[in-house]
Design a protein around this motif. Structure first.
Motif, PDB file in Angstrom:
ATOM      1  N   GLU A   1    -131.112 144.235  99.253  1.00  0.00           N
ATOM      2  CA  GLU A   1    -132.806 144.271  98.685  1.00  0.00           C
ATOM      3  C   GLU A   1    -133.106 142.930  99.155  1.00  0.00           C
ATOM      4  N   LEU A   2    -132.227 141.742  99.235  1.00  0.00           N
ATOM      5  CA  LEU A   2    -132.631 140.454  99.332  1.00  0.00           C
ATOM      6  C   LEU A   2    -132.119 139.815 100.733  1.00  0.00           C
ATOM      7  N   ALA A   3    -132.219 140.782 101.834  1.00  0.00           N
ATOM      8  CA  ALA A   3    -131.666 140.160 102.826  1.00  0.00           C
ATOM      9  C   ALA A   3    -132.444 139.197 103.695  1.00  0.00           C
ATOM     10  N   ASP A   4    -133.728 139.327 103.478  1.00  0.00           N
ATOM     11  CA  ASP A   4    -134.469 138.269 104.225  1.00  0.00           C
ATOM     12  C   ASP A   4    -135.028 137.090 103.154  1.00  0.00           C
ATOM     13  N   ARG A   5    -134.156 136.861 101.961  1.00  0.00           N
ATOM     14  CA  ARG A   5    -134.276 135.903 101.112  1.00  0.00           C
ATOM     15  C   ARG A   5    -133.071 135.215 100.562  1.00  0.00           C
ATOM     16  N   PRO A   6    -132.474 134.615 101.556  1.00  0.00           N
ATOM     17  CA  PRO A   6    -131.199 134.079 101.163  1.00  0.00           C
ATOM     18  C   PRO A   6    -131.299 132.918  99.948  1.00  0.00           C
ATOM     19  N   ASP A   7    -132.412 132.332  99.635  1.00  0.00           N
ATOM     20  CA  ASP A   7    -132.835 131.556  98.796  1.00  0.00           C
ATOM     21  C   ASP A   7    -132.941 132.004  97.496  1.00  0.00           C
ATOM     22  N   LEU A   8    -133.048 133.311  97.347  1.00  0.00           N
ATOM     23  CA  LEU A   8    -133.231 134.162  96.184  1.00  0.00           C
ATOM     24  C   LEU A   8    -131.782 134.701  95.979  1.00  0.00           C
ATOM     25  N   LEU A   9    -131.157 134.958  96.914  1.00  0.00           N
ATOM     26  CA  LEU A   9    -130.030 135.878  96.707  1.00  0.00           C
ATOM     27  C   LEU A   9    -129.034 134.950  95.805  1.00  0.00           C
ATOM     28  N   GLU A  10    -128.895 133.601  96.217  1.00  0.00           N
ATOM     29  CA  GLU A  10    -127.922 132.695  95.740  1.00  0.00           C
ATOM     30  C   GLU A  10    -128.214 132.525  94.276  1.00  0.00           C
ATOM     31  N   ARG A  11    -129.558 132.652  93.896  1.00  0.00           N
ATOM     32  CA  ARG A  11    -129.906 132.330  92.472  1.00  0.00           C
ATOM     33  C   ARG A  11    -129.708 133.474  91.471  1.00  0.00           C
TER      34      ARG A  11
END
Length: 605
Positions: free
Chosen positions: A385-395
């Motif tokens: 779901e967050l493949a293009d948002r690594p900044d979100l994934l880690e949080r």
């Protein structure tokens, strides 16, 4: 399944084996569908009688195992037949006229007219007991009446989140919105005559046991603000675990110049169109509110203290097709078989994932191999779901094992976070100002509206009612602020004929829903009342030694469950970390414990 059920032709199970594949659930696109429908249509329209007699346990087990593609063990059969609506347990012998007369003279006070309270009324009425339900609201429904925030709905499948004795064929979605749950509860209250027994806009202030008369004095404040005392032979509390909104302790919150609203106290007239909204919390209510409002607001800032594990969506459109609704209304046993399917994959199958394996080599992130398998599945979904948002994934990845806290169903939460006008803030909130919130690093986030999705008060359990038992002993003195305990989660020594629904350590936090808990506990309570009349007694209460031994078993079992994991802090726990909400056993175990009260565990007088 209906075709085999009605024809008792077991060769169909082999012929259409590939149909029974969980991957086809809710799609209506299973192979051989046309052939099965043609055969079923012939059976239903031929004019020949079909076999609607109850299935034997062995036949049901055979069909059920074929349906879910895995063994359905014999121990589950009585629960499934009861809870999925196929057949009720064998009815009890009819009460003799004199016994029935005694029951009508025995009056029960029920506090709360939500899902549990309505169920209590239905079953008390069927058993012949006089009862009165008190509710401070203006209608039945409990949490489904009072919670009107955007997106409010069930995260247990609708076709199971309902009474087994009133299987509903008309759910519009597989996870329906709150208004449809409320409509269902209203229809049940009306259809079973429960509404006639409810006194609305009436708050129960206290319940005091009178040793001399062996009755309860129930002090209430009615809709006119007048107080009075009603008398009852037994009291059932049906107010649930959540007892009011928790407002965050943020300095300056009262000075905020905009609108601050808790999800539990939502104003349905609140228009968020074009507003800058700050939402505090990322639990169950925020997971529903956020995606429901994101397309209307100008800016959405989500403040997260700790992330939640999120279950993947099965598909984007969860609308129940008109054909499926028609089948549930008109095809015998279709609704019951669908209810079984939804229950099976959302209940005790999850239990293995909450049991701690002491030999597990990754105890900091999971508790066993099944737990780790689930974690990897949830991680894969978040990464997709967050493949293009690594900044979100880690949080958004929790640092505790799955099921340590309530797992939430995805209502497009990850997709919401990806939108350009949405921001996820993980810094602590230092204070509120007239124009917004200030984080610990000094950054000010402007807002027109603050949404407080900060949960509900759990402790002290039953703290809103002054309850006193034998010799004037207060329940708050026995339980303190956060040490509630009960025998089987329902009865307390020293409090005769007091029964608690959704009491300490009774919640099925690994699956299913409050509906099965309510039905199981109410079945047990009616059994206790029947035991009184069979023995010619007036009151019962659990023996202290039995109560203590049971709670020792609870504590011992909970040490091996994920809710006690050192990384977990949740509303399941009290201030010392003891789990006070969750039941440590499978649903089938707890359900079985509550089938018949053991007279030896009680003092009758």
């Amino acid at each position: 399944m209906v075709l085999t059920h009605l024809t008792r032709d077991l060769s169909l199970l082999e012929r259409f084996a590939k149909v029974c594949d969980p991957s086809h659930a809710e799609t209506g696109a299973e192979p051989d569908a046309d052939a099965i429908r043609d055969l079923l249509a012939e059976v239903l329209t031929s004019g020949r009688p079909v076999d609607t007699t109850p299935l034997t346990d062995a036949l049901f087990q055979r069909l059920a195992s074929a349906y879910v593609h895995e063994p359905v063990d014999e121990e589950f059969i009585p629960l499934l037949l009861d809870q999925c609506g196929f057949a009720k347990l064998a009815p009890e012998p009819s009460h003799p006229p004199k016994a029935l007369s005694r029951q009508r003279d025995f009056h029960v006070a029920v506090i709360g007219a939500g899902l549990s309270g309505i169920c209590a009324g239905v079953k008390l009425g069927e058993a012949g007991y006089s009862y009165r339900i008190y509710d401070r609201n203006e209608d039945v429904g409990g949490t489904w009446l009072t919670n009107v925030y955007p997106g409010v709905g069930v995260d247990t499948p609708s076709h199971f989140y309902s009474y087994s004795f009133e299987v509903n064929p008309d759910w519009p979605e597989f996870y329906s919105k709150g208004e449809y749950v409320l409509d269902y509860l209203r229809r049940c209250a009306d259809g079973y005559g429960v509404r006639d027994h409810v006194e609305f806009q009436t708050e129960v202030l206290s319940c005091a046991y009178d040793d001399a008369s062996k009755r309860w004095a129930v002090t209430v404040r009615d809709r006119r603000g007048q107080e009075r005392v009603d008398w009852a032979d037994a009291v059932i509390t049906a107010i649930g675990v959540f007892q009011g909104a928790v407002r965050p302790d943020i300095p300056g919150l009262d000075e905020f110049a905009g609108i601050a609203v808790h999800t539990a106290e939502w104003d349905p007239d609140l228009d968020l169109t074009g507003r800058r909204v700050a939402m505090i919390g990322t639990g169950a209510s925020s997971m529903q509110v956020g995606p429901a409002i994101v397309d209307d607001v100008a800016q959405l800032t989500v403040f997260q203290r700790s992330p939640s594990w999120i279950m993947p969506r099965r598909k984007d459109d969860l609308t129940v097709s008109e054909g499926a609704n028609w089948a549930m209304r008109h095809v015998p046993f279709y609704g019951e078989w669908f209810r079984f399917f939804t229950y099976w994959f959302a209940s005790d199958g999850n239990f293995v994932r909450v049991v701690i394996d002491p030999e597990w080599h990754m105890p900091e992130v999971s508790v066993s191999k099944p737990s780790e398998d689930l974690r990897q599945w949830l991680l894969a979904y978040a990464r997709e779901e967050l493949a293009d948002r690594p900044d979100l994934l880690e949080r958004v990845i929790p640092d505790y094992p799955p099921f340590g806290k309530r797992i939430l169903r995805d209502s497009n939460w990850y997709r919401m976070l990806r939108q350009d006008h949405v921001e996820l803030v993980t810094d602590a909130i230092e204070r509120a100002t007239t124009g917004g919130l200030v984080t610990a690093d000094g950054r000010e986030v402007p807002a027109d509206v603050l949404i407080l999705a900060t949960g509900y008060q759990v402790l002290p359990m039953l703290g809103q009612i002054d309850i006193t038992g034998r010799n004037g002993t207060a329940l708050t003195d026995v339980w303190g602020h956060d040490e509630p305990r009960a025998h089987l989660g329902t009865t307390v020594p020293g409090f005769p004929n007091l029964f608690v629904l959704a009491g300490p350590n009774s919640a099925p936090n690994h699956g299913a829903g409050v509906n099965i808990l309510a039905e199981s506990q109410i079945h047990y309570i009616v059994g206790c009342l029947d035991l009184l009349h069979e023995r010619g007694a007036r009151v019962l209460e659990p023996r202290q030694d039995v109560h203590d031994a049971y709670n020792e078993r609870v504590d011992e079992a909970l040490e091996g469950r994920v809710w006690s994991h050192p990384s977990v802090r949740s509303y399941y726990q009290n201030s010392s970390g003891r789990v006070i909400v969750s039941c440590p056993w499978r649903l089938v175990d707890y359900w079985s414990m509550l089938r018949v009260p053991d007279e030896d565990e009680y003092i009758l007088s």
